[in-house]
Scaffold this motif. Structure first.
Motif, short mmCIF file in Angstrom:
data_model
loop_
_atom_site.label_atom_id
_atom_site.label_comp_id
_atom_site.label_asym_id
_atom_site.label_seq_id
_atom_site.Cartn_x
_atom_site.Cartn_y
_atom_site.Cartn_z
N GLY A 105 6.92 7.68 -5.22
CA GLY A 105 6.61 6.74 -5.97
C GLY A 105 5.70 6.06 -4.91
N THR A 106 5.31 6.18 -4.27
CA THR A 106 3.67 6.09 -3.37
C THR A 106 2.58 6.60 -4.75
OG1 THR A 106 4.59 6.75 -1.24
CG2 THR A 106 1.86 6.39 -1.22
N LEU A 107 2.45 8.02 -4.92
CA LEU A 107 1.31 8.53 -5.78
C LEU A 107 1.47 7.85 -6.94
CD1 LEU A 107 2.26 13.03 -5.07
CD2 LEU A 107 -0.12 10.79 -4.65
N ILE A 108 2.66 7.69 -7.59
CA ILE A 108 2.14 6.37 -8.76
C ILE A 108 1.56 5.06 -8.69
CG2 ILE A 108 4.13 5.30 -10.66
CD1 ILE A 108 6.35 7.71 -10.13
N ARG A 109 2.09 5.04 -7.64
CA ARG A 109 1.79 3.29 -7.02
C ARG A 109 0.38 3.38 -7.20
NH1 ARG A 109 4.71 2.76 -3.45
NH2 ARG A 109 3.49 3.03 -1.52
N GLU A 110 -0.81 4.57 -6.38
CA GLU A 110 -1.42 4.66 -6.65
C GLU A 110 -2.71 5.27 -7.94
OE1 GLU A 110 -1.95 8.08 -4.03
OE2 GLU A 110 -1.46 6.79 -1.81
N TYR A 111 -1.87 5.68 -8.54
CA TYR A 111 -2.10 5.70 -9.92
C TYR A 111 -1.93 4.01 -11.08
CZ TYR A 111 -1.96 7.16 -14.74
OH TYR A 111 -1.99 7.47 -16.52
N ILE A 112 -1.27 4.19 -10.41
CA ILE A 112 -1.23 2.58 -11.38
C ILE A 112 -2.34 1.63 -10.40
CG2 ILE A 112 0.16 0.03 -11.54
CD1 ILE A 112 2.67 1.74 -11.49
N ASN A 113 -2.29 1.73 -9.01
CA ASN A 113 -4.12 0.99 -8.51
C ASN A 113 -4.96 1.33 -9.44
OD1 ASN A 113 -1.58 -0.88 -7.09
ND2 ASN A 113 -1.80 0.35 -5.54
N GLU A 155 -10.19 0.78 -12.32
CA GLU A 155 -11.03 1.29 -13.31
C GLU A 155 -11.60 0.72 -14.97
OE1 GLU A 155 -9.91 6.20 -12.59
OE2 GLU A 155 -9.16 5.47 -14.02
N TYR A 156 -10.27 -0.07 -14.87
CA TYR A 156 -10.10 -1.03 -16.17
C TYR A 156 -10.01 -2.51 -16.36
CZ TYR A 156 -9.16 3.44 -18.83
OH TYR A 156 -9.42 4.60 -19.75
N ASP A 157 -10.93 -2.99 -14.70
CA ASP A 157 -10.88 -3.88 -14.44
C ASP A 157 -9.48 -5.11 -14.19
OD1 ASP A 157 -13.21 -6.16 -12.47
OD2 ASP A 157 -13.72 -6.57 -14.81
N VAL A 158 -8.74 -4.93 -14.59
CA VAL A 158 -7.61 -5.76 -14.42
C VAL A 158 -7.01 -6.26 -14.08
CG1 VAL A 158 -4.72 -5.49 -14.91
CG2 VAL A 158 -6.33 -4.05 -16.17
N ASP A 159 -7.73 -6.50 -11.75
CA ASP A 159 -6.85 -6.78 -10.92
C ASP A 159 -7.88 -7.78 -11.24
OD1 ASP A 159 -6.14 -4.02 -9.59
OD2 ASP A 159 -7.98 -3.61 -9.14
N ARG A 160 -8.89 -8.59 -11.52
CA ARG A 160 -9.43 -9.79 -11.69
C ARG A 160 -8.53 -10.48 -12.57
NH1 ARG A 160 -11.96 -11.32 -15.92
NH2 ARG A 160 -13.29 -9.48 -17.02
N LEU A 161 -8.36 -9.66 -14.07
CA LEU A 161 -7.11 -10.44 -14.44
C LEU A 161 -5.56 -11.12 -14.26
CD1 LEU A 161 -7.79 -8.14 -17.13
CD2 LEU A 161 -8.90 -10.33 -17.19
N ILE A 162 -5.55 -10.89 -12.66
CA ILE A 162 -3.57 -10.74 -12.95
C ILE A 162 -4.12 -12.17 -11.53
CG2 ILE A 162 -2.05 -9.54 -11.22
CD1 ILE A 162 -3.34 -7.02 -11.41
N ARG A 163 -2.86 -12.31 -11.95
CA ARG A 163 -2.37 -13.55 -10.85
C ARG A 163 -1.19 -13.77 -10.55
NH1 ARG A 163 -4.13 -19.02 -14.72
NH2 ARG A 163 -6.44 -17.45 -15.34
N TYR A 164 -1.08 -12.67 -9.09
CA TYR A 164 0.05 -13.21 -7.82
C TYR A 164 0.52 -14.07 -8.31
CZ TYR A 164 -1.71 -8.38 -8.20
OH TYR A 164 -2.25 -7.16 -7.79
N ARG A 165 2.52 -14.24 -7.47
CA ARG A 165 3.34 -14.85 -7.53
C ARG A 165 3.20 -16.56 -8.43
NH1 ARG A 165 3.18 -17.29 -1.44
NH2 ARG A 165 4.98 -17.46 -1.52
#
Length: 487
Positions: free
Chosen positions: A77-85, A90-100
Motif C-alpha cells: 500500500g505504501t508504494l501505491i500511495r506514493e505512486y498516486i501522490n 506531476e500532473y498538477d492535480v494537487d491544487r484541484l483537490i478540496r479535502y473534507r
C-alpha cells in the motif's frame, strides 16, 4: 455560486487519474475534485492493516499513460500511495483537490443544463456546506463505503475479553506481537493479513485463519519475471513497461476465459498449485477447494506464496468451520472446537454503495433510483445526463477499466465541443433485456445487488468483463452511436 466544467468526486486512484487526463487532454476545461477525507489515495491511504497490497499486477494497476517504474508486481500500500501522490504532483492535480468535502446531493436541471452539487465541509456536525454547479459530474468514489466496513454480529461478542478489529479501521500502533490471533475471513484481505502477522519482527505467536468457505488462492511472483528479464537486458523503461503490461493483460484475461470455458480444468490447476506448496498431510480439499467455480468470486493472489509458506512453517493455520459464538477467551465453533484468541480480526468484507458515493441524486426533480436504471458501457446511467462513474473490473485490474473510462469521457467531452452540444444522455430501447450488473456470488455484491443498476444483454448495455472487447466498445466505437442523445 462557483461553476466548474468537470466536478470529480473522490481523490483516489480513479479520481486522480481522471483529473490528470482531463487537464492534459482538455486544458480548456475547469476541474475540481471533492474528497471526503483529509488525504488523497482513497483505498491506499485508508487501509493501513499489516501487509496491505494490490491483488493485481502493477503493470496493469498503474495508469496506461504513466508507467509503473519498478519490477514489483504485487506492490504494498505504501508504494501505491506514493505512486498516486507522484502522479498528482506531476500532473498538477494537487491544487484541484478540496479535502473534507463530502458530497451530500446532486441535482440535474435540464433547463439550466447543469448539476447543482451540495457538499458538507469539514466536520459534518458543524453543518457547513458549499454549493457548486457543474456541467459534468463524475463519480470516482469507488463501490464501497469508506466509513463503514461489513461487520457481522455473533452471540457473545460483548463477552470477549480481547480486542476485535476490522481491517478497514486498523488502529495505529496495534501491538499483536506474541499474541494468539484469529483472522475471520478467506478473501484477499485475510490472505494478506495471515502471513504478514505471523512472520517477521513483532509477529504474533500464532495466527489462525477461520473461514466459513474457502477461496481459490494462487501464487504469484512479487517481482514480475518479464520486467526483471528485460531490465537485465538493459531495455528502455518504456519498452519494459509496455511488454510487461501486455504480457500481464494477456495472462489475466486468458486465464479468466480459460476458467469460464473449462471450470473443471481450472479447478484442477488451482488445486495442483496449492498441493505443491502445502505439507503432504494438509487437507487441501477442505481448506482450498471452494464449492463454486473459479471467478464466481475473485481469485486471491499471494506474492511468493507467502500464505502457503506460513502454513508450511506452522506459523499459521486454517480452520474451515462456522462460528457458534464468541467466548471470553476466543471463539466456539459449530463443530464444538474452541479457538483461543487475544485478538480477533474480522476480515469480513466491506459495504457496497451506489455509484455516486451513496449520495442522493435527483434529475429534474425526481429522485434517481439506481436499481431502475441501466449501465451504459458500465460508465454512464440510462437517462441521467452528463454523469459518469468509474468502476474497475472484477476479474482483472481496476485501472484497466478506469483508463478506458477516462479515455471515453475525454472523447465525449471533445465530441460535444466540436458538435456545439452541451448534454449527453444514454437512452435505452425498451426491448433491452435486463441482467444483474455484477454477476458475482461474493457476499459484498449479493448484500447490495438490489441497490445497483442493471445491465443489458448486449453492447453497449452489457459489461463483458473483457478488456479486449472493451477496447472496441468503449475506446474505439464512435461516440455518436444512436444510443447517446445530445442536446
Amino acid at each position: 455560486m462557483e461553476h466548474v466544467d468537470v466536478l470529480i468526486v473522490g481523490a483516489g486512484l480513479s479520481g486522480v487519474g481522471a483529473a490528470a487526463q482531463v487537464r492534459e487532454r482538455l486544458p480548456g476545461k475547469s476541474v475540481v475534485v471533492l474528497e471526503s477525507r483529509d488525504a488523497k489515495g482513497g483505498t491506499w491511504d485508508l487501509f493501513r492493516y499489516p501487509g496491505v497490497r494490490s491483488d493485481s499486477d502493477m503493470f496493469t494497476f498503474g495508469y496506461t499513460w504513466r508507467p509503473w517504474d519498478s519490477d514489483i508486481a504485487l506492490a504494498d500500500g505504501t508504494l501505491i500511495r506514493e505512486y498516486i501522490n507522484t502522479v498528482a504532483r506531476e500532473y498538477d492535480v494537487d491544487r484541484l483537490i478540496r479535502y473534507r468535502h463530502r458530497v451530500q446531493s446532486a441535482a440535474w436541471d435540464s433547463e439550466a443544463g447543469h448539476w447543482t452539487v451540495v457538499a458538507a465541509v469539514g466536520d459534518p456536525a458543524a453543518g457547513e456546506t458549499v454549493t457548486l454547479t457543474a456541467q459534468f459530474l463524475w463519480s470516482c468514489a469507488g463501490y464501497y463505503k469508506y466509513d463503514e466496513g461489513f461487520q457481522p454480529t455473533w452471540p457473545g461478542m460483548a463477552d470477549f475479553q480481547g480486542q476485535i478489529v476490522h481491517p478497514q479501521h486498523w488502529p495505529e500502533g496495534l501491538d499483536y506481537s506474541g499474541k494468539q490471533v484469529v483472522v475471520i475471513g478467506s478473501g484477499a484481505t485475510a490472505v494478506t493479513l495471515v502471513p504478514s502477522m505471523s512472520a517477521g519482527e513483532g509477529a504474533a505467536a500464532h495466527v489462525t485463519m477461520l473461514q466459513r468457505t474457502p477461496s481459490y488462492v494462487i501464487n504469484r511472483p512479487r517481482h514480475d519475471p518479464v520486467a526483471r528479464l528485460l531490465t537485465r537486458m538493459r531495455m528502455p523503461r518504456r519498452v519494459i513497461y509496455r511488454v510487461a503490461r501486455w504480457t500481464n493483460i494477456a495472462n489475466s484475461i486468458g486465464f479468466y476465459k480459460f476458467s469460464m470455458r473449462w471450470p473443471a480444468r481450472s479447478k484442477a490447476f488451482l488445486r495442483k498449485q496449492a498441493v505443491r506448496q502445502l505439507p503432504p498431510d494438509f487437507d487441501v480439499d477442505r481448506h482450498f477447494a471452494p464449492p463454486y467455480d473459479p471467478w464466481d468470486q475473485r481469485l486471491c493472489f499471494v506474492p511468493n506464496g507467502d500464505l502457503f509458506r506460513s502454513l508450511r512453517n506452522g506459523e499459521a493455520s486454517i480452520v474451515t468451520d462456522t462460528i457458534e459464538s464468541f467466548t471470553p477467551t476466543g471463539l466456539r465453533l459449530a463443530s464444538g472446537t474452541e479457538l483461543d484468541a487475544d485478538l480477533i480480526v474480522s476480515a469480513t468484507g466491506f459495504q457496497m454503495q451506489v455509484p455516486l458515493g451513496g449520495i442522493e441524486m435527483v434529475v429534474d426533480g425526481e429522485r434517481v433510483d439506481y436499481a431502475s436504471h441501466l449501465a451504459y458501457k458500465a460508465l454512464m446511467l440510462s437517462e441521467v445526463p452528463n454523469f459518469f462513474f468509474t468502476l474497475g473490473y472484477t476479474n482483472a485490474s481496476w485501472t484497466l477499466k478506469a483508463d478506458l473510462v477516462i479515455d471515453y469521457v475525454c472523447r465525449l467531452l471533445a465530441h460535444l465541443d466540436q458538435a456545439g452540444r452541451r448534454v449527453a444522455s444514454p437512452v435505452p430501447d425498451p426491448s433491452v433485456e435486463r441482467r444483474p450488473f455484477m454477476p458475482l456470488s461474493s457476499g459484498y455484491v449479493q448484500r447490495s445487488a438490489h441497490l445497483l443498476p442493471g445491465e443489458g444483454a448486449k453492447a453497449p448495455w452489457r459489461l463483458e468483463q473483457n478488456w479486449y472487447v472493451d477496447q472496441k466498445v468503449v475506446r474505439r466505437a464512435p461516440i455518436d452511436d444512436g444510443v447517446l442523445q445530445f442536446t
